[in-house]
Every structure is written in structure tokens, then in C-alpha cells.
Design a protein around this motif. Structure first.
Motif, PDB file in Angstrom:
ATOM      1  N   ARG A  12     136.294  11.568  20.859  1.00 29.38           N
ATOM      2  CA  ARG A  12     137.011  11.689  19.585  1.00 29.38           C
ATOM      3  C   ARG A  12     137.092  10.340  18.868  1.00 29.38           C
ATOM      4  O   ARG A  12     136.886  10.256  17.660  1.00 29.38           O
ATOM      5  CB  ARG A  12     138.413  12.259  19.809  1.00 29.38           C
ATOM      6  CG  ARG A  12     138.437  13.739  20.106  1.00 29.38           C
ATOM      7  CD  ARG A  12     139.847  14.306  20.063  1.00 29.38           C
ATOM      8  NE  ARG A  12     140.792  13.614  20.918  1.00 29.38           N
ATOM      9  CZ  ARG A  12     140.994  13.867  22.208  1.00 29.38           C
ATOM     10  NH1 ARG A  12     140.303  14.820  22.795  1.00 29.38           N
ATOM     11  NH2 ARG A  12     141.890  13.191  22.899  1.00 29.38           N
ATOM     12  N   TYR A  14     135.087   7.772  19.220  1.00 31.01           N
ATOM     13  CA  TYR A  14     133.735   7.422  18.790  1.00 31.01           C
ATOM     14  C   TYR A  14     133.375   8.168  17.507  1.00 31.01           C
ATOM     15  O   TYR A  14     132.862   7.578  16.558  1.00 31.01           O
ATOM     16  CB  TYR A  14     132.727   7.748  19.898  1.00 31.01           C
ATOM     17  CG  TYR A  14     131.314   7.337  19.570  1.00 31.01           C
ATOM     18  CD1 TYR A  14     130.865   6.066  19.900  1.00 31.01           C
ATOM     19  CD2 TYR A  14     130.425   8.214  18.944  1.00 31.01           C
ATOM     20  CE1 TYR A  14     129.575   5.682  19.608  1.00 31.01           C
ATOM     21  CE2 TYR A  14     129.136   7.831  18.645  1.00 31.01           C
ATOM     22  CZ  TYR A  14     128.711   6.561  18.978  1.00 31.01           C
ATOM     23  OH  TYR A  14     127.434   6.179  18.677  1.00 31.01           O
ATOM     24  N   ALA A  15     133.659   9.471  17.478  1.00 33.41           N
ATOM     25  CA  ALA A  15     133.352  10.278  16.294  1.00 33.41           C
ATOM     26  C   ALA A  15     134.123   9.783  15.073  1.00 33.41           C
ATOM     27  O   ALA A  15     133.597   9.779  13.956  1.00 33.41           O
ATOM     28  CB  ALA A  15     133.670  11.750  16.556  1.00 33.41           C
ATOM     29  N   HIS A  16     135.331   9.339  15.290  1.00 36.24           N
ATOM     30  CA  HIS A  16     136.147   8.824  14.189  1.00 36.24           C
ATOM     31  C   HIS A  16     135.557   7.532  13.627  1.00 36.24           C
ATOM     32  O   HIS A  16     135.463   7.355  12.404  1.00 36.24           O
ATOM     33  CB  HIS A  16     137.585   8.588  14.668  1.00 36.24           C
ATOM     34  CG  HIS A  16     138.469   7.977  13.631  1.00 36.24           C
ATOM     35  ND1 HIS A  16     138.942   8.696  12.549  1.00 36.24           N
ATOM     36  CD2 HIS A  16     138.948   6.715  13.491  1.00 36.24           C
ATOM     37  CE1 HIS A  16     139.679   7.890  11.791  1.00 36.24           C
ATOM     38  NE2 HIS A  16     139.703   6.687  12.351  1.00 36.24           N
ATOM     39  N   HIS A  17     135.127   6.639  14.501  1.00 41.66           N
ATOM     40  CA  HIS A  17     134.628   5.334  14.069  1.00 41.66           C
ATOM     41  C   HIS A  17     133.154   5.344  13.663  1.00 41.66           C
ATOM     42  O   HIS A  17     132.727   4.501  12.882  1.00 41.66           O
ATOM     43  CB  HIS A  17     134.842   4.291  15.167  1.00 41.66           C
ATOM     44  CG  HIS A  17     136.279   3.950  15.374  1.00 41.66           C
ATOM     45  ND1 HIS A  17     137.026   3.242  14.469  1.00 41.66           N
ATOM     46  CD2 HIS A  17     137.124   4.248  16.390  1.00 41.66           C
ATOM     47  CE1 HIS A  17     138.251   3.101  14.911  1.00 41.66           C
ATOM     48  NE2 HIS A  17     138.350   3.714  16.078  1.00 41.66           N
ATOM     49  N   LYS A  18     132.378   6.277  14.202  1.00 40.08           N
ATOM     50  CA  LYS A  18     130.931   6.292  13.965  1.00 40.08           C
ATOM     51  C   LYS A  18     130.451   7.554  13.257  1.00 40.08           C
ATOM     52  O   LYS A  18     129.293   7.918  13.363  1.00 40.08           O
ATOM     53  CB  LYS A  18     130.185   6.160  15.303  1.00 40.08           C
ATOM     54  CG  LYS A  18     130.478   4.912  16.074  1.00 40.08           C
ATOM     55  CD  LYS A  18     129.880   3.706  15.407  1.00 40.08           C
ATOM     56  CE  LYS A  18     130.084   2.475  16.283  1.00 40.08           C
ATOM     57  NZ  LYS A  18     129.443   1.306  15.724  1.00 40.08           N
ATOM     58  N   SER A  19     131.324   8.208  12.547  1.00 40.74           N
ATOM     59  CA  SER A  19     130.971   9.449  11.850  1.00 40.74           C
ATOM     60  C   SER A  19     129.737   9.213  10.990  1.00 40.74           C
ATOM     61  O   SER A  19     129.614   8.177  10.354  1.00 40.74           O
ATOM     62  CB  SER A  19     132.147   9.900  10.988  1.00 40.74           C
ATOM     63  OG  SER A  19     131.871  11.136  10.411  1.00 40.74           O
ATOM     64  N   PRO A  20     128.790  10.080  10.958  1.00 39.12           N
ATOM     65  CA  PRO A  20     128.679  11.442  11.491  1.00 39.12           C
ATOM     66  C   PRO A  20     128.074  11.505  12.896  1.00 39.12           C
ATOM     67  O   PRO A  20     127.779  12.584  13.380  1.00 39.12           O
ATOM     68  CB  PRO A  20     127.756  12.121  10.496  1.00 39.12           C
ATOM     69  CG  PRO A  20     126.804  11.050  10.103  1.00 39.12           C
ATOM     70  CD  PRO A  20     127.646   9.769  10.092  1.00 39.12           C
ATOM     71  N   ARG A  21     127.890  10.383  13.553  1.00 34.71           N
ATOM     72  CA  ARG A  21     127.317  10.388  14.901  1.00 34.71           C
ATOM     73  C   ARG A  21     128.299  10.995  15.897  1.00 34.71           C
ATOM     74  O   ARG A  21     129.501  10.956  15.704  1.00 34.71           O
ATOM     75  CB  ARG A  21     126.978   8.965  15.330  1.00 34.71           C
ATOM     76  CG  ARG A  21     125.900   8.360  14.485  1.00 34.71           C
ATOM     77  CD  ARG A  21     125.585   6.987  14.999  1.00 34.71           C
ATOM     78  NE  ARG A  21     124.557   6.392  14.166  1.00 34.71           N
ATOM     79  CZ  ARG A  21     124.603   5.169  13.710  1.00 34.71           C
ATOM     80  NH1 ARG A  21     125.619   4.382  13.999  1.00 34.71           N
ATOM     81  NH2 ARG A  21     123.629   4.700  12.967  1.00 34.71           N
ATOM     82  N   LYS A  22     127.733  11.519  16.993  1.00 37.03           N
ATOM     83  CA  LYS A  22     128.573  12.049  18.058  1.00 37.03           C
ATOM     84  C   LYS A  22     127.895  11.785  19.393  1.00 37.03           C
ATOM     85  O   LYS A  22     126.690  11.533  19.457  1.00 37.03           O
ATOM     86  CB  LYS A  22     128.853  13.536  17.883  1.00 37.03           C
ATOM     87  CG  LYS A  22     127.656  14.428  18.048  1.00 37.03           C
ATOM     88  CD  LYS A  22     128.057  15.879  17.929  1.00 37.03           C
ATOM     89  CE  LYS A  22     126.877  16.762  18.318  1.00 37.03           C
ATOM     90  NZ  LYS A  22     127.259  18.141  18.424  1.00 37.03           N
TER      91      LYS A  22
END
Length: 92
Positions: A12, A14-22
């Protein structure tokens, strides 16, 4: 158990900081380094697979498991779990 919660939390963040990556976890790969306490003795820097570490974590939560119950809890076949447990059983 604890590992899944930690992975989910990191995912979560990571997704918040690197959006749209997951992240897509490959749970069968990698190595885990543990410090184990067995009977009051600490064994440091034990390296094992993620599956072997997960087995130990389940035994930390509950001291005794039937093979089928643990296999069901981990979502694996009982025969495969027995093979994964052989690592710890061979070490005593």
C-alpha cells in the motif's frame, strides 16, 4: 500471518508513493534470515526459504499443529508441506 500483514502494508505504501506502479510478490523466491530462540538458546543468522520461515512463524503462534490443519492454514498440499518441513525436522 504477520508476514502477510507486513507485505500488504508495504504494498500500500509503495502504491501510494509510486503510483501507478504496483508490486507483484513472488513468494516462492528469495531467502529469509532469522534469529531463532529454541529452549532459551538463540541461534543467529539462520537462512531459509520464505516457506520454511512461514512454517516457523505458525509454530511460534501455536506450538503444536496437525499436518492437515497447518497445510490448510498455509494453503498448500499436505505432501508439499511435509517436504518443506523436512528441512527443520532434519535439524532436530
Amino acid at each position: 500471518p504477520t508476514v502477510e500483514r507486513s507485505l500488504s502494508r508495504f504494498e500500500r505504501l509503495y502504491a501510494h508513493h509510486k503510483s501507478p506502479r504496483k508490486l507483484v510478490w513472488k513468494r516462492s523466491l528469495g531467502a529469509v534470515k532469522l534469529d531463532l530462540e529454541i529452549g532459551g538458546v538463540t541461534v543467529c543468522d539462520v537462512v531459509c526459504t520464505p516457506a520454511q520461515a512461514t512454517i516457523l512463524l505458525h509454530f511460534a503462534d501455536e506450538g503444536r499443529w496437525a499436518l492437515r490443519q497447518l497445510a490448510e492454514k498455509m494453503g498448500v498440499d499436505a505432501t508439499a508441506l511435509r517436504r518443506k518441513m523436512s528441512h527443520w525436522l532434519s535439524r532436530g
